[in-house]
Scaffold this motif. Structure first.
Motif, mmCIF file in Angstrom:
data_model
loop_
_atom_site.group_PDB
_atom_site.id
_atom_site.type_symbol
_atom_site.label_atom_id
_atom_site.label_comp_id
_atom_site.label_asym_id
_atom_site.label_seq_id
_atom_site.Cartn_x
_atom_site.Cartn_y
_atom_site.Cartn_z
ATOM 1 N N VAL A 1 -10.627 -4.667 14.790
ATOM 2 C CA VAL A 1 -10.425 -3.679 15.836
ATOM 3 C C VAL A 1 -9.187 -4.086 16.622
ATOM 4 C CG1 VAL A 1 -11.406 -2.773 17.969
ATOM 5 C CG2 VAL A 1 -12.858 -3.156 15.999
ATOM 6 N N ASN A 2 -8.375 -3.087 16.962
ATOM 7 C CA ASN A 2 -7.196 -3.388 17.767
ATOM 8 C C ASN A 2 -7.624 -3.876 19.150
ATOM 9 O OD1 ASN A 2 -5.273 -2.850 15.863
ATOM 10 N ND2 ASN A 2 -5.196 -0.660 16.377
ATOM 11 N N LEU B 1 -12.968 0.098 25.115
ATOM 12 C CA LEU B 1 -14.359 0.314 24.743
ATOM 13 C C LEU B 1 -15.288 -0.465 25.670
ATOM 14 C CD1 LEU B 1 -16.132 1.719 22.627
ATOM 15 C CD2 LEU B 1 -16.051 -0.365 21.281
ATOM 16 N N GLN C 1 -18.782 -2.710 19.253
ATOM 17 C CA GLN C 1 -18.474 -2.069 17.987
ATOM 18 C C GLN C 1 -19.356 -2.644 16.883
ATOM 19 O OE1 GLN C 1 -16.817 0.490 17.419
ATOM 20 N NE2 GLN C 1 -16.457 0.488 15.220
ATOM 21 N N GLN D 1 -15.309 -5.112 10.559
ATOM 22 C CA GLN D 1 -14.152 -4.291 10.905
ATOM 23 C C GLN D 1 -13.204 -5.122 11.749
ATOM 24 O OE1 GLN D 1 -15.163 -0.787 13.136
ATOM 25 N NE2 GLN D 1 -13.114 0.053 13.018
ATOM 26 N N MET E 1 -6.786 2.002 9.423
ATOM 27 C CA MET E 1 -7.312 0.663 9.140
ATOM 28 C C MET E 1 -8.350 0.726 8.033
ATOM 29 S SD MET E 1 -7.831 -1.919 12.066
ATOM 30 C CE MET E 1 -9.283 -1.152 12.729
ATOM 31 N N GLY F 1 -12.207 12.527 24.937
ATOM 32 C CA GLY F 1 -13.581 12.745 24.493
ATOM 33 C C GLY F 1 -14.123 11.548 23.748
ATOM 34 N N GLY F 2 -13.715 10.363 24.190
ATOM 35 C CA GLY F 2 -14.226 9.153 23.561
ATOM 36 C C GLY F 2 -13.478 8.749 22.305
ATOM 37 N N LEU F 3 -12.498 9.540 21.910
ATOM 38 C CA LEU F 3 -11.663 9.165 20.763
ATOM 39 C C LEU F 3 -10.375 8.556 21.302
ATOM 40 C CD1 LEU F 3 -11.989 12.265 18.427
ATOM 41 C CD2 LEU F 3 -13.170 10.098 18.242
ATOM 42 N N TYR F 4 -9.991 7.449 20.742
ATOM 43 C CA TYR F 4 -8.832 6.733 21.254
ATOM 44 C C TYR F 4 -7.648 6.863 20.305
ATOM 45 C CZ TYR F 4 -12.718 4.679 23.745
ATOM 46 O OH TYR F 4 -13.847 4.510 24.483
ATOM 47 N N THR F 5 -6.486 7.167 20.879
ATOM 48 C CA THR F 5 -5.282 7.246 20.080
ATOM 49 C C THR F 5 -4.229 6.367 20.731
ATOM 50 O OG1 THR F 5 -5.844 9.528 19.635
ATOM 51 C CG2 THR F 5 -3.624 8.822 19.056
ATOM 52 N N LEU F 6 -3.615 5.506 19.942
ATOM 53 C CA LEU F 6 -2.537 4.671 20.469
ATOM 54 C C LEU F 6 -1.287 5.531 20.564
ATOM 55 C CD1 LEU F 6 -2.893 1.333 18.499
ATOM 56 C CD2 LEU F 6 -2.891 1.579 20.974
ATOM 57 N N LEU F 7 -0.690 5.590 21.756
ATOM 58 C CA LEU F 7 0.538 6.377 21.910
ATOM 59 C C LEU F 7 1.770 5.491 21.816
ATOM 60 C CD1 LEU F 7 -0.508 8.826 24.765
ATOM 61 C CD2 LEU F 7 -0.566 9.183 22.305
ATOM 62 N N THR G 1 -9.181 8.970 9.753
ATOM 63 C CA THR G 1 -8.627 8.589 11.052
ATOM 64 C C THR G 1 -7.320 9.297 11.375
ATOM 65 O OG1 THR G 1 -7.496 6.689 10.092
ATOM 66 C CG2 THR G 1 -9.689 6.321 10.993
ATOM 67 N N ARG H 1 -1.319 11.726 14.412
ATOM 68 C CA ARG H 1 -1.502 10.368 14.890
ATOM 69 C C ARG H 1 -2.789 9.817 14.282
ATOM 70 N NH1 ARG H 1 1.808 9.201 19.377
ATOM 71 N NH2 ARG H 1 2.479 11.009 20.575
ATOM 72 N N HIS I 1 -18.075 7.693 19.910
ATOM 73 C CA HIS I 1 -17.570 9.049 19.678
ATOM 74 C C HIS I 1 -16.796 9.132 18.378
ATOM 75 C CE1 HIS I 1 -18.983 10.415 23.522
ATOM 76 N NE2 HIS I 1 -18.596 9.235 23.980
ATOM 77 N N ILE J 1 -6.255 8.044 14.978
ATOM 78 C CA ILE J 1 -7.212 7.692 16.022
ATOM 79 C C ILE J 1 -7.865 6.368 15.647
ATOM 80 C CG2 ILE J 1 -7.673 9.981 16.917
ATOM 81 C CD1 ILE J 1 -9.990 10.198 15.076
ATOM 82 N N ILE K 1 -7.917 -1.476 22.158
ATOM 83 C CA ILE K 1 -9.001 -0.503 21.997
ATOM 84 C C ILE K 1 -10.332 -1.158 22.357
ATOM 85 C CG2 ILE K 1 -10.107 1.072 20.388
ATOM 86 C CD1 ILE K 1 -7.227 1.788 20.887
ATOM 87 N N MET L 1 -18.053 16.956 23.391
ATOM 88 C CA MET L 1 -18.181 17.144 24.840
ATOM 89 C C MET L 1 -18.762 18.509 25.129
ATOM 90 S SD MET L 1 -15.860 15.039 27.093
ATOM 91 C CE MET L 1 -14.750 16.284 27.693
#
Lengths: 566, 444
Positions: free
Chosen positions: A184-185, A192, A396, A182, A1, A226-232, A417, B36, B44, B38, A188, B1
């Motif tokens: 934001v999706n 958050l 955010q 920004q 983004m 670990g607080g990082l988000y990934t869309l699967l 990203t 991918r 974070h 993020i 997400i 972490m």
């Protein structure tokens, strides 16, 4: 983004930023007070502000006031216009505007013809102009609440919002003097909102966000590492949404009405239909709170008043098809992500339709007990699903408002990203009670690198221990009367089978077990004290090289080694 | 972490035959991965972006973040640093609070008027914790709460903005003495005076105060500075030094007398202070090289103007003179020319006159030669008549014709020839209508 957008000119120090969830049916605005998000009520006291803009005698109305005007002033009322932003006339679905101002194709831009002045010809207002006017009203409400001029915002958008739509939204906001920090999706932002609660623990989890809205439902599978988000995976559905539930109720009430008043169908008269729709929606909301709700409209059709009580069970029966649709939608997207319901740690229900208790309990039944279903009816600590996105956006906004817009742009650049994600888990082998070697994950699959995780493994008997670092995969073990272990590869086929089975055969037991994959490294820690612990730290670098550090907790030295990138 | 999760299952036991260099045996590497995107959202991610953009590893980032945090803590501690307590100060009697240095009592000597309210509060708290009489009693010393009272008094004065101003007005320890000429001459003139004015600036009602600057300051800056200070508006007052006014009702006159005395003393001190400041400014400006420099520059500019003007005047004068001379010369030349012309004309006229005379003589001579056209001796009447006619013809013709006629007649001696010439001439004149028929008949 990459947002190339933000209006230069608002210095970070002068910013007053809010979060906006700009929806098709409802929008909300939120700000942060002492780092905790607060959803702002507009001047009517609404926290969910209908995305409706209406003009009567040159007077502008938004929110519920405008929505009420759908009955007697539908021609000058614009609804559900957000998805039209940045679209071609060919690709829009005007269904939801049927009982309001109709979108038209004016020189390639989607426009509404609305009498927005007291006198003269009706004006042609483009979708972006309508959005600008609506956003201006939202910003005004927020400014009134905060007591300071709101200059900037983080706005949530659906995950399938295209580049053109994003640009159109940013331009519409700029025209309303609003700097977009920004976009934001939406899912997400919801995650958050939950993760920013003070009681939330930072853990690696897979989250399904089911955003069930008024005109569309979007489901996303997100890996939170670990607080990082990934869309699967994501799925978008325009068939199963709040409007369909309204439709079910409308049909039900219309039929009941016709039973008493033969040959008068309130659905055939536009005004009656509008009244029917408005009251059906209100009844639906009432049914999410109480078990009974009263449907009551004065002069529904041909001057006849109509009143009827409906209980929740009845509603759930007639709306069963739609509810099941939601279930299929969620299951489908999990499959699309190549996962199983057992892999899902959390399901977040967001969007107004998520208030419906039945939807949450249906989802509860397809997920295992360990999965948390975060909806008001299943979890007492759940947040209001309608507010999640605005809260997330506000959080955010408060995080990034002190940065220069250049900094934000650079940080959201694809170069930052887009990163490698490991497909298999990395862990160590441990011994189970019955002496078997068991994989203990340290870094979960789908973790973005660089990543670093540390575990402390007990070494009960002490002495010399072997730290064997291996990759691991999961597979679903289905225990039937005749136990049979299926491999990871065929898992997807199993899902449907087992789903059908599970309803019929109660004794079937499915569990997720780790399969030991290829060995990455071995290390020895010698002379560990009895009852001591061994610390294993694994750091995966940007290039997928691995550094393993292991030592006895409290001890000196330790072993450190690295593995080359593949 | 950085936090570690605890696994309760034990690790494998080390097989007896296992061995490796440095106890580590790399075997494989990561087999599967995907690219991918993020989501750029959340705290974070900010940390991730920070690491990615600065190309830091986890431990580097941790260290830098820790350092940043540590620095902050250190700064806090630095401000908390306590100054040594003077044993003499600890012996002070609380009743002499007027003469005590409140800042020193609270350990704020370093800050004085610059100390913030927060600093004062914290300093007070610290001192209270240390000097509370109960604590002293617990340590076994006598119940001496004098210094504690000093602390309380100091806090009372310093936390009250009005009282604090009064105290700051007479806080001589915060003053910076102006440098002596000798000191200033050593080269750090601007630095030394700067310090003086910075300390004096605390009394200004107007803030911020223009800075003294240095040798590179512009003329405007310097002017602003001196203008500001010569019109200095000070809040400094001297109530703090008042003598105590007796508070009993017994002697009202005495009380009023004291009050009057105090007011006068304040006024006097204020006047003295103003005079002091003025003198200081005079001293300062007297030694200020910048003012001299600016004056010289201004003079140079003014002189330049004057010289320019003079030169311009001189030039104009010279030009005028030259012009006049040229005019005179031209006039003179013209006059001379006219004179010569006149003389030439005169000569020519005389010559013409002479020529005419000569020619006339020739004409007259010719008739004489022709014996007045008489055979034999001419009668006087005849002579007169002929000569009259000659005169007449001469009067009728101009000098050129006289010359022409004279030319024709010259050399002729024969009477007939002369007569023929005269006849022809008379005839010509009659034809031309100059002579009437019958006139000059003696010549015809």
């Amino acid at each position: 983004m990459a947002e190339k957008s933000a209006t230069p000119g608002v210095a970070p120090g002068d910013r007053c930023a809010i979060g906006i969830s700009f929806g098709n049916s409802y929008s909300s605005i939120a700000c942060t007070i002492d780092d905790s998000p607060v959803v702002i009520a507009n001047e009517d006291g609404d926290r969910q502000i209908p995305t409706v803009l209406s003009y009567v005698d040159g007077e502008e109305y938004t929110g519920n006031q405008a929505k009420a005007l759908l009955v007697r002033n539908p021609k000058n009322t614009a609804v559900a216009f957000k998805d039209f932003l940045g679209q071609d006339f060919k690709s829009i679905d005007p269904t939801h505007c049927h009982a309001a101002a109709h979108p038209e194709d004016k020189n390639g831009t989607i426009s509404f013809t609305i009498q927005d002045q007291v006198e003269g010809e009706p004006s042609t207002l483009s979708v972006s102009e309508i959005s600008t006017r609506y956003l201006r009203r939202l910003v005004q409400s927020a400014s009134d609440y905060i007591g300071k001029k709101v200059t900037s915002a983080v706005v949530t958008v659906p995950t399938n919002f295209g580049e053109k739509q994003r640009d159109a939204l940013i331009k519409a906001a700029q025209a309303a003097d609003l700097e977009i920090l920004q976009l934001v999706n939406e899912p997400i932002a919801s995650v958050l909102a939950y993760d920013a609660r003070p009681e939330a623990k930072l853990e690696d989890k897979i989250v399904v966000v089911a955003d069930l809205g008024g005109t569309r439902s979007d489901v996303a599978v997100i890996a939170s590492r670990g607080g990082l988000y990934t869309l699967l995976a994501t799925a978008h559905d325009y068939e199963f949404a709040g409007a369909q539930l309204d439709k079910v109720l409308m049909d039900h009430f219309a039929k009941e009405f016709m039973k008493k008043n033969a040959n008068v169908d309130p659905r055939e008269n536009a005004k009656s239909l509008a009244k029917l729709k408005a009251e059906s929606e209100a009844t639906k909301k009432a049914l999410s709170i109480g078990t009974n709700a009263n449907f009551s409209v004065e002069s529904l059709a041909e001057g006849i008043d109509f009143q009827l009580t409906i209980n929740r069970l009845r509603y759930e029966t007639i709306a069963r098809k739609v509810f099941e649709g939601f279930n299929r939608l969620v299951e489908g997207v999990i499959k699309k992500a190549g996962l199983d319901v057992l892999d899902i740690d959390e399901v977040i229900l967001s969007g107004g339709t998520s208030h419906t208790p039945r939807i949450a309990s249906n989802l509860r039944s397809i997920f295992p007990g360990t999965t948390a279903i975060l909806a008001p009816s299943t979890s007492p600590t759940a947040l209001n699903p309608s507010e999640l996105q605005a809260r997330g956006a506000a959080l955010q906004a408060s995080l990034i408002q002190e940065y220069e817009s250049d900094d934000i742009d650079q940080s959201t650049h694809p170069a930052v990203t887009t990163v490698n994600h490991i497909s298999n888990a990395i862990g160590v082998l441990t011994v189970s009670e019955d002496g078997e070697e068991i994989f203990t994950p340290i870094i979960a699959p789908e973790t973005a690198v660089p990543a670093r995780r540390t575990v402390h493994v007990e070494a009960k008997d002490g002495g010399n221990v072997l730290v064997k670092v291996v990759e691991g995969g999961t597979h679903i073990k289905v225990t039937k009367p005749e136990p049979k272990v299926k491999e990871n590869g065929t898992k997807e086929d199993d899902d449907e089978d087992s789903d059908f089975d599970s309803e019929e055969e109660e004794e079937e037991h499915r569990e997720k077990i780790w399969k030991i994959g290829s060995t990455l490294a071995e290390a020895a820690i010698k002379d560990v004290k009895k009852g001591g612990k061994v610390e294993v730290a694994i750091t995966v670098g940007n290039d997928l090289s691995v550094i393993i550090t292991t030592r006895e907790v409290g001890g000196k030295g330790g072993v450190r080694g690295s593995l080359k990138a593949p | 972490m950085a936090t570690a999760t605890v696994v309760s299952r034990p690790l494998l036991a080390l097989p007896a035959d296992w061995s490796a260099e440095k106890d580590f045996k790399p075997i494989g590497s990561i087999t599967a991965f995907t690219q991918r995107t993020i989501e750029p959202v959340g705290p974070h991610f900010l940390a991730h972006a920070r690491r990615a953009r600065h190309k830091r590893t986890f431990s580097e980032d941790d260290r830098i973040q820790a350092q940043e945090r540590a620095q902050k803590v250190e700064k806090d501690e630095e401000s908390e640093e306590s100054e040594a307590e003077d044993p003499m100060m600890l012996q002070r009697e609380a009743k002499d609070w007027k003469s005590q240095d409140h800042y020193q009592v609270l350990g704020l000597s370093k800050y004085r008027w610059k100390a913030t309210e927060d600093q004062i509060k914290r300093a007070h708290r610290k001192k209270v914790l240390k000097h509370h009489p109960d604590k002293k009693a617990a340590q076994g010393s006598t119940e001496d709460d004098n210094f504690f009272k000093c602390i309380q008094k100091a806090t009372e004065v310093l936390l009250d903005p009005v009282k604090r101003r009064q105290f700051d007005s007479v806080d001589e320890k915060a003053d910076v003495d102006p440098p002596s000429k000798k000191e200033a001459a050593k080269g750090n003139y601007y630095k030394l005076w700067s310090r003086v004015f910075k300390s004096e600036a605390r009394f200004s009602k107007q803030q911020p105060v223009p800075v003294f600057g240095d040798e590179n300051s512009t003329k405007e800056d310097v002017d602003t500075f001196y203008n500001f200070w010569y019109n200095f508006d000070s809040w400094r007052s001297f109530e703090y030094l008042d003598e105590d006014v007796p508070d009993d009702n017994e002697n009202r006159d005495q009380k009023r007398h004291m009050e009057r005395k105090n007011t006068n003393a304040r006024k006097k001190k204020k006047a003295e202070d103003n005079a002091r400041l003025r003198k200081m400014l005079d001293d300062c400006s007297a030694g200020d090289e910048r003012i001299k420099k600016f004056r010289q520059e201004a003079n140079a500019a003014k002189n330049k103007k004057r010289l320019d003007k003079e030169a311009a005047e001189k030039k104009a004068k010279e030009d005028a003179r030259l012009k006049k001379e040229a005019e005179e010369k031209a006039a003179k030349e013209a006059e001379e020319k006219a004179k010569t012309d006149r003389e030439a004309n005169k000569k020519a006229k005389e010559a013409a006159k002479n020529a005419l005379k000569k020619n006339k003589r020739v004409l007259r001579g010719s008739v004489k030669d022709a014996n007045y056209f008489a055979g034999g001796d001419a009668a006087p009447a005849q002579i007169d008549a002929v000569l009259n006619d000659v005169e007449l013809v001469q009067g009728k013709i101009d000098a050129d014709e006289v010359a022409a006629l004279a030319g024709k007649l010259n050399g002729l001696t024969v009477a007939d020839e002369i007569k023929a010439v005269w006849n022809a001439e008379v005839k010509r004149l009659v034809d031309a209508g100059k002579l009437k028929e019958g006139e000059a008949k003696n010549l015809a």
